[in-house]
Design a protein around this motif. Structure first.
Motif, short mmCIF file in Angstrom:
data_model
loop_
_atom_site.label_atom_id
_atom_site.label_comp_id
_atom_site.label_asym_id
_atom_site.label_seq_id
_atom_site.Cartn_x
_atom_site.Cartn_y
_atom_site.Cartn_z
N VAL A 1 -58.11 5.04 78.47
CA VAL A 1 -58.49 3.70 78.88
C VAL A 1 -57.25 2.85 79.16
O VAL A 1 -57.23 2.04 80.08
N HIS A 2 -56.20 3.08 78.38
CA HIS A 2 -55.00 2.24 78.46
C HIS A 2 -53.97 2.75 79.47
O HIS A 2 -53.22 1.96 80.05
N VAL A 3 -53.92 4.05 79.69
CA VAL A 3 -52.86 4.64 80.50
C VAL A 3 -52.78 4.13 81.93
O VAL A 3 -51.69 4.11 82.51
N PRO A 4 -53.87 3.67 82.57
CA PRO A 4 -53.71 3.16 83.93
C PRO A 4 -52.65 2.07 84.06
O PRO A 4 -51.97 1.99 85.09
N HIS A 5 -52.46 1.28 83.01
CA HIS A 5 -51.45 0.22 83.07
C HIS A 5 -50.04 0.80 83.05
O HIS A 5 -49.09 0.12 83.45
N HIS A 6 -49.89 2.04 82.60
CA HIS A 6 -48.57 2.66 82.52
C HIS A 6 -48.29 3.62 83.67
O HIS A 6 -47.21 4.21 83.72
N HIS B 1 -57.31 -0.60 83.48
CA HIS B 1 -58.73 -0.24 83.53
C HIS B 1 -59.58 -1.41 83.03
O HIS B 1 -59.21 -2.06 82.04
N PRO B 2 -60.69 -1.71 83.68
CA PRO B 2 -61.51 -2.85 83.24
C PRO B 2 -62.00 -2.71 81.81
O PRO B 2 -62.18 -3.72 81.11
N ILE B 3 -62.21 -1.49 81.33
CA ILE B 3 -62.62 -1.31 79.94
C ILE B 3 -61.55 -1.84 79.00
O ILE B 3 -61.84 -2.42 77.95
N ASN B 4 -60.29 -1.65 79.38
CA ASN B 4 -59.19 -2.13 78.54
C ASN B 4 -59.20 -3.66 78.46
O ASN B 4 -58.95 -4.25 77.40
N PHE B 5 -59.48 -4.31 79.59
CA PHE B 5 -59.57 -5.77 79.58
C PHE B 5 -60.72 -6.25 78.70
O PHE B 5 -60.56 -7.17 77.90
N GLN C 1 -59.97 7.49 91.24
CA GLN C 1 -59.67 8.51 90.24
C GLN C 1 -59.17 7.88 88.94
O GLN C 1 -59.49 8.37 87.85
N VAL C 2 -58.40 6.81 89.05
CA VAL C 2 -57.90 6.13 87.84
C VAL C 2 -59.05 5.56 87.03
O VAL C 2 -59.08 5.69 85.80
N LEU C 3 -60.03 4.95 87.69
CA LEU C 3 -61.16 4.37 86.98
C LEU C 3 -62.03 5.42 86.32
O LEU C 3 -62.75 5.12 85.35
N LEU C 4 -61.95 6.66 86.79
CA LEU C 4 -62.74 7.74 86.19
C LEU C 4 -62.04 8.39 84.99
O LEU C 4 -62.66 9.20 84.29
N LEU C 5 -60.78 8.07 84.76
CA LEU C 5 -60.02 8.74 83.69
C LEU C 5 -60.73 8.73 82.33
O LEU C 5 -60.78 9.78 81.66
N PRO C 6 -61.28 7.62 81.86
CA PRO C 6 -61.91 7.62 80.53
C PRO C 6 -63.13 8.52 80.44
O PRO C 6 -63.57 8.85 79.33
N PHE C 7 -63.67 8.94 81.58
CA PHE C 7 -64.90 9.72 81.58
C PHE C 7 -64.64 11.20 81.91
O PHE C 7 -65.59 11.97 82.06
N ARG C 8 -63.35 11.56 82.01
CA ARG C 8 -62.99 12.95 82.32
C ARG C 8 -62.49 13.65 81.07
O ARG C 8 -61.59 13.18 80.38
#
Length: 320
Positions: free
Chosen positions: A163-168, A182-186, A297-304
């Motif tokens: 959830v957090h890694v997209p920011h990095h 990721h919006p979930i992180n917000f 693909q980034v938004l799908l990361l938490p679900f993969r």
């Protein structure tokens, strides 16, 4: 030339192009901006201005000023915003950046407005005590949520990291890349960290000062400018500390505080390198992740289930 760590040593500001102007930006710009924020707070109290309105105007003026300085005096030109990176940033702003900014500033405005009716833990205390209570409570919850997002163990820890890694994922850090997340992180940040501030019962003036400083440090922490804050780095989190949080080298990607590093100092995750810049920003193994431009693909990361987390073993070992 890079040192043994691969980082680039910083040169004295006066020896580089820009001379006096760059020296001013490096050593005086941030202290003056901080002083102006505190001065605006004192003036607003003395003249009984509408604090919610002042809060919004102050945020807008600071953003324009910081963008101008960052464009003219980048700490590393390779980390400057480009048109491709700006187009990427706009995509994230469309998904969550604008909404998150409105929610954050809206929540700050709401807290200021509702503080007239608040009763809570810090209600009725002297203002200095209220402010410290709000600051330390916020940072304690934020610190552990942020640190566990990097170092948490098990399935929950792995999910928090995804959830957090997209920011990095971006390999350059500057003001407008902040919404790359990721919006979930917000949503989690707002729910777990910021909403409890409304329950503490702090007065309007305390919440104004807290949100004004949060807005300033949130911008400065992603500032691609060679700011030298010296001992102030032990009180407030700015670009010198947070830039290393974005380092691609796991061992130096510490500093989980966002406003003050007090809990980093207490729990041993404070990392300060005033003589150099990180060799590289981003994640340790970018090939294991989608590029930050691939927003779908980034938004799908938490679900993969197959989403990699390079270096998580090393990070997790840091938590007892």
């Amino acid at each position: 030339m890079p040192d043994r760590s691969g980082s680039t040593p910083l040169q004295p500001p006066a020896s580089r192009s820009g001379g006096t102007a760059r020296f001013f930006v490096t050593y005086a710009f941030y202290p003056l901006l901080l002083a102006a924020t505190l001065g605006m707070f004192a003036t607003s109290l003395a003249l009984h201005w509408d604090l919610a309105r002042v809060f919004m105007v102050l945020a807008a003026v600071r953003l324009v000023l910081l963008l101008t300085v960052e464009r003219l005096h980048p700490a590393r030109p390779a980390w400057k915003m480009t048109w491709p990176s700006f187009r990427r940033d706009l995509k994230y702003m469309a998904v969550n950046g604008g909404t998150a900014a409105l929610l954050r500033y809206g929540l700050g405005w709401l807290a200021l407005d509702l503080s007239r009716f608040n009763t809570g833990i810090v209600s009725g205390m002297p203002m200095a005590v209220e402010f410290l209570g709000v600051l330390l409570s916020f940072e304690f919850v934020q610190y552990w949520y942020h640190r566990l997002s990097h170092e948490g163990r098990g399935r929950l820890g792995a999910w928090l990291w995804k959830v957090h890694v997209p920011h990095h994922l971006p390999d350059r850090v500057y003001l407008l890349m902040h919404p790359v997340s990721h919006p979930i992180n917000f949503v989690a940040s707002l729910a777990i960290v910021e909403l409890p501030l409304l329950l503490l019962g702090a007065r309007q003036e305390t919440l104004f000062l807290f949100n004004a400083l949060m807005g300033l440090q949130g911008l400065v922490s992603h500032f691609n400018v060679d700011i030298k804050a010296g001992p102030m780095n032990y009180l407030l989190v700015g670009t010198e500390l947070h830039r290393f949080h974005h380092s691609a080298r796991i061992e130096e990607a510490r500093n989980f505080g966002v406003l003050t590093p007090v809990w980093d100092l207490v729990f041993g995750t404070f990392s300060y390198h005033p003589d150099r810049l990180p060799a590289a920003l981003g994640v340790a193994q970018p090939a294991d992740y989608p590029a930050s431009e691939e927003i779908g693909q980034v938004l799908l990361l938490p679900f993969r289930r197959d989403a990699a987390a390079p270096g998580r073993e090393a990070r997790s070992a840091a938590i007892p």
